[in-house]
Write an enzyme that holds these catalytic residues in place. Structure first.
Site, PDB file in Angstrom:
ATOM      1  N   ARG A 291      27.549  36.785  -4.393  1.00 27.24           N
ATOM      2  CA  ARG A 291      28.005  38.174  -4.639  1.00 27.24           C
ATOM      3  C   ARG A 291      29.766  37.938  -3.939  1.00 27.24           C
ATOM      4  NH1 ARG A 291      24.595  43.184  -2.961  1.00 27.24           N
ATOM      5  NH2 ARG A 291      23.235  43.359  -4.823  1.00 27.24           N
TER       6      ARG A 291
ATOM      7  N   GLU B 292      19.657  48.245   7.454  1.00 28.57           N
ATOM      8  CA  GLU B 292      21.432  47.985   7.150  1.00 28.57           C
ATOM      9  C   GLU B 292      21.812  47.762   8.421  1.00 28.57           C
ATOM     10  OE1 GLU B 292      25.264  48.629   4.492  1.00 28.57           O
ATOM     11  OE2 GLU B 292      23.386  49.676   3.851  1.00 28.57           O
TER      12      GLU B 292
ATOM     13  N   SER C 287      18.026  44.020   0.581  1.00 26.66           N
ATOM     14  CA  SER C 287      18.106  45.115   1.349  1.00 26.66           C
ATOM     15  C   SER C 287      16.863  45.938   1.564  1.00 26.66           C
ATOM     16  CB  SER C 287      19.342  45.911   1.074  1.00 26.66           C
ATOM     17  OG  SER C 287      19.228  46.380  -0.190  1.00 26.66           O
ATOM     18  N   LEU C 288      16.299  46.416   0.673  1.00 21.26           N
ATOM     19  CA  LEU C 288      15.054  47.169   0.482  1.00 21.26           C
ATOM     20  C   LEU C 288      13.718  46.434   1.194  1.00 21.26           C
ATOM     21  CD1 LEU C 288      15.098  48.827  -3.067  1.00 21.26           C
ATOM     22  CD2 LEU C 288      15.725  49.654  -0.780  1.00 21.26           C
TER      23      LEU C 288
END
Length: 826
Positions: free
Chosen positions: A517, A619, A635-636
């Site tokens: 990213r 986070e 993230s989840l």
């Protein structure tokens, strides 16, 4: 597809016991089972007990009638059918006998569900009115699971073609760990050469075993000499080895060998997208068909829940295999709705909305003479009070079992962000931790001046804050809030183009749109600064970065990405992403750093010292998992894995009775909890004598909200966001970072002044001032961390001024330039 016994092999152990006894110092939950091979756990006081998925009624979920107002809660075969909440929690007799969780997202709910399952009452505080008002709700893409079909395909190919399938891809924990490493910006090799299968990643497996006096691990991680990125291979192995089982425990039902319905009821099952696998063509080579169908997870979409359908798996950027399960393009929404519903139905879990936490309450007396300093509660501002009055109250809320920071990241402190507006993503957890550290440092300095040389120096409570990830593709429309265009679009074949239609992603990385990213974000940012003629885009006003997926089938796109389609169509000037390219720009998205924790979620200082009774997950936490840049869709899963670990840590659950370090950690947690109880009861006694309220959520004060102060705080916060975007954004320079530090320091001082000058001297104030105060603390910390790091790595990209670059030998080589995924093979 995959046998249940095989999927659950990581927790199958022999046991001589016929039932389960979860023990804590608050609740005592017993479930009885006729299962012959339950798991063995060590809990509470160190007894070995057996764990099974079900009791004799086929469920180990607790009905609201099974709890009493005493400190012992017992579940037996005979359960009442009553669901009265008045008798639903052992905390009704002692409200402080609980765990306080700040944040109602995936990490907070995973913590609460796991802790409550082991008998710990939990209170979840959230700033919004709705419990679904959290960052997890807005996650679009999906959550990492595991592509078991690749292993089956490879095994089948090996069998049917006499070994010719030996080069086929498989999805293993090691392949996921390597994908995380490449995305993180850490350029060294993996230290663990052997592969692990799904298991509880206990301390006996840890690579970073610091053997410090508290048993904490994962303090320093591994430092990359090229990019200066610190990444924890242990944190990644934990995610990869424990992730699939946590998903089955918390999100999946019996059709996918999950047990969420057994633990938390049928509403806990998330209805992920499913598909029917295609059959191989007679004209195609067997290996070719198996590879294409199983690697990419594509099949015929199944909406009717047919018996032969399976979880749909998709590919996302920088993943070496299709391993992402999803629900259209609103995976976070459906997971959040299911997990918060499950938590709200649990008798030991309560939600409290409109609660803005202003500070942590820390007991420095060590629980009445002990040597353990600990967090014993929080101060809370009830922002809901202003809905019907001009008064806002601040309360003290105590918690014997401690406090969990799980309120998300700090992407919202930027002018352009994919995070929702309001109190979300303003760095509240980071700010609370920093203010605690400031108070303790001041206290330590006073003690040192009194010749107390044994006092601990508290620092390092936050780390790696310079690594703020910018999502490459948010919708770019001038003077409008940014709207996230999920990573899954590029995973499904979307192409980045400039205004002339030229695909530009491969100019920046061989993997093009599927590069990490940070690299794609800088590519989009760089192209957006140009016009189609190569000059600055500001000169002719023509935007120059677009996302194009119009080559895919129109109806399929609408079905796969309904939220994006609806958002674009709802505009005054509708846009159709199935027929035209969409303008994009990077936007602040995710915090890779945060509150420093070990692998159990315990908050630690730079020297490994625990901040007693304080935890962080999701986070908000920095475990070292992401290094300098987060891999898509982690993230989840991070929230589920590390949230559940915190829940087990608080409850005293140890999955491996031979893990001495885990046993020592548990004893330390329980000892701290005992001392916290004593400290809280001492404070309550003092409060009772002065107020005669006897409440552990004592109203400290109320004050009239100053509308002028509210407006001033809002205006300063807007300025802060602009400073962060202009000076601490996608591309940074030391001079701009220094300017940001100077301006943010002034803003933080002003925010403190507003808070301290509220009408009751800082005891109460409007929530807008609290929001500014949190953003000022977290924003300044990000800018200072970025200024201190002159080496580009991950999401931190700094362009040195000429005088510095001449003397800099560290290099700012873009991470992952020469990296290739390591594919495990059968």
């Amino acid at each position: 597809m995959f046998s249940k016994s095989t999927i659950h092999r990581m927790i199958q152990r022999s046991s001589s016991s016929s039932g389960i006894r979860w023990s804590s110092y608050v609740g005592d939950v017993r479930c009885f089972s006729s299962i012959s091979s339950p798991s063995s756990l060590v809990v509470g006081g160190g007894r070995k007990s057996s764990f099974s998925a079900t009791n004799s009624n086929g469920s180990n979920t607790l009905s609201k009638a099974t709890t009493t107002t005493s400190t012992t809660t017992t579940t037996t075969r005979s359960q009442s059918t009553s669901t009265s909440r008045s008798t639903s929690s052992s905390s009704s007799a002692a409200p402080h006998e609980r765990l306080l969780i700040l944040g109602s997202g995936v990490a907070g709910c995973a913590t609460a569900l796991t802790a409550a399952r082991h008998g710990i009452p939990c209170t979840i505080l959230h700033a919004g009115t709705s419990r679904n008002d959290c960052n997890s709700y807005w996650a679009q893409g999906g959550v990492i699971y595991r592509n078991y079909r690749l292993r089956e395909a490879a095994a089948a190919a090996t069998t049917t073609t006499a070994g010719s399938g030996g080069g086929m891809l498989v999805d293993t924990p090691k392949s996921l760990v390597n994908d995380i490493r490449i995305a993180s910006g850490y350029m060294g090799p993996l230290r663990r050469e052997e592969s692990l299968e799904e298991c509880v990643y206990s301390s006996r497996l840890h690579l970073d075993n610091n053997n410090n006096k508290n048993g904490s691990n994962n303090i320093n991680s591994q430092l990359c000499p090229t990019t200066n990125v610190r990444w924890s291979e242990d944190a990644s192995w934990k995610l990869a080895c424990e992730g699939p089982t946590r998903i089955r425990q918390l999100l999946l039902g019996p059709k996918d060998s999950g047990t969420a319905h057994l633990h938390y009821g049928p509403h806990a099952i998330v209805p992920f997208d499913r598909c029917t696998l295609p059959t191989a063509s007679e004209d195609d080579d067997d290996d070719t068909n198996l590879f294409l169908h199983h690697h990419y997870g594509n099949g015929t979409s199944s909406k009717d829940g047919s018996e032969d359908d399976v979880l749909s798996l998709c590919l996302e950027a920088s993943h070496s295999a299709a391993r992402i399960i999803h629900y259209a393009d609103c995976t976070g929404k459906v997971i959040t709705e299911c997990i918060t519903k499950a938590a709200s139905c649990h008798p030991l879990i309560e939600f409290k909305g409109d609660c803005v936490v202003t500070d942590l309450i820390f007991d420095e007396d060590g629980g009445g003479g002990g040597d353990k300093k600990m967090v014993i509660g929080v101060r809370v501002l009830d922002k809901g009070q202003t809905k019907n009055s001009e008064q806002q109250q601040q309360q003290q809320m105590y918690a014997t079992h401690g406090v969990v920071l799980a309120s998300g990241g700090l992407g919202g402190i930027y002018q352009h962000s994919t995070n929702p507006l309001g109190f979300n993503a303003l760095g509240s957890s980071v700010a609370l931790a920093l203010r605690l550290e400031d108070r303790l440092s001041s206290s330590s300095s006073s003690s040192l001046s009194s010749n107390n040389k044994s006092i601990i120096k508290y620092n390092g409570i936050v780390s790696d804050l310079e690594y703020v990830q910018f999502h490459p593709t948010s919708l770019f429309l001038p003077n409008e809030a940014r709207f996230l265009l999920t990573e899954a679009l590029r995973g499904e074949g979307a192409i980045l183009r400039d205004a002339s239609g030229r695909a530009f992603a491969q100019d920046y990385h061989p993997n093009g749109e599927l590069a990490p990213r940070d690299i794609v974000a800088r590519a989009v940012f760089t192209e957006s600064q140009k016009s189609s003629s190569g000059s600055s885009s500001s000169e002719d006003g023509v935007h120059n970065a677009y996302l194009d997926i119009s080559h895919r089938d129109s109806e399929w796109l609408k079905d796969r990405f309904p939220s994006i389609h609806a958002h674009l169509k709802s505009r005054a000037n509708p846009m159709d992403f199935t027929k035209e390219k969409i303008p994009v720009i990077p936007a602040a998205h995710y915090t890779c750093g945060g509150v420093t924790t070990d692998l159990n979620g315990c908050v630690i200082a730079s020297n490994g010292e625990w901040y007693g009774n304080l935890y962080a997950a999701g986070e908000a936490a920095r475990t070292g998992l992401h290094g300098g840049n987060r891999l898509a869709s982690t993230s989840l899963l991070e929230g589920l894995v590390y949230g559940a670990s915190v829940g087990e840590m608080v409850a005293g659950v140890v999955s491996d009775g031979t893990d001495d370090k885990a046993l020592e950690n548990r004893e330390r947690v329980m000892e701290t909890m005992h001392q916290a109880r004593y400290a809280i009861e001492q404070r309550l006694a003092v409060e009772q004598s002065s107020t005669n309220t006897g409440s552990s959520a004592t109203a400290m004060s109320s004050s009239t909200v100053d509308e002028g102060m509210r407006k001033e705080a809002t205006a300063i916060l807007t300025k802060l966001k602009s400073i962060m975007w202009d000076n601490v954004g996608v591309v940074r320079t030391p001079s701009k970072l220094a300017l940001a530090v100077s301006e943010l320091s002034a803003i933080r001082t002003e925010a403190d002044r507003l808070w301290n000058n509220s009408s009751s001297g800082g005891s109460a104030g409007c929530w807008e001032v609290v929001a500014l105060r949190d953003a000022a603390y977290s924003g300044l910390a990000v800018a200072e961390s970025a200024l201190a790091n002159r080496v580009s790595g991950g999401a931190h990209y700094v362009v040195l001024e000429e005088s510095e670059s001449e003397n800099n030998n560290g290099g700012s080589k873009s991470d992952s330039d020469d990296e290739e995924p390591i594919h495990a093979v059968v």
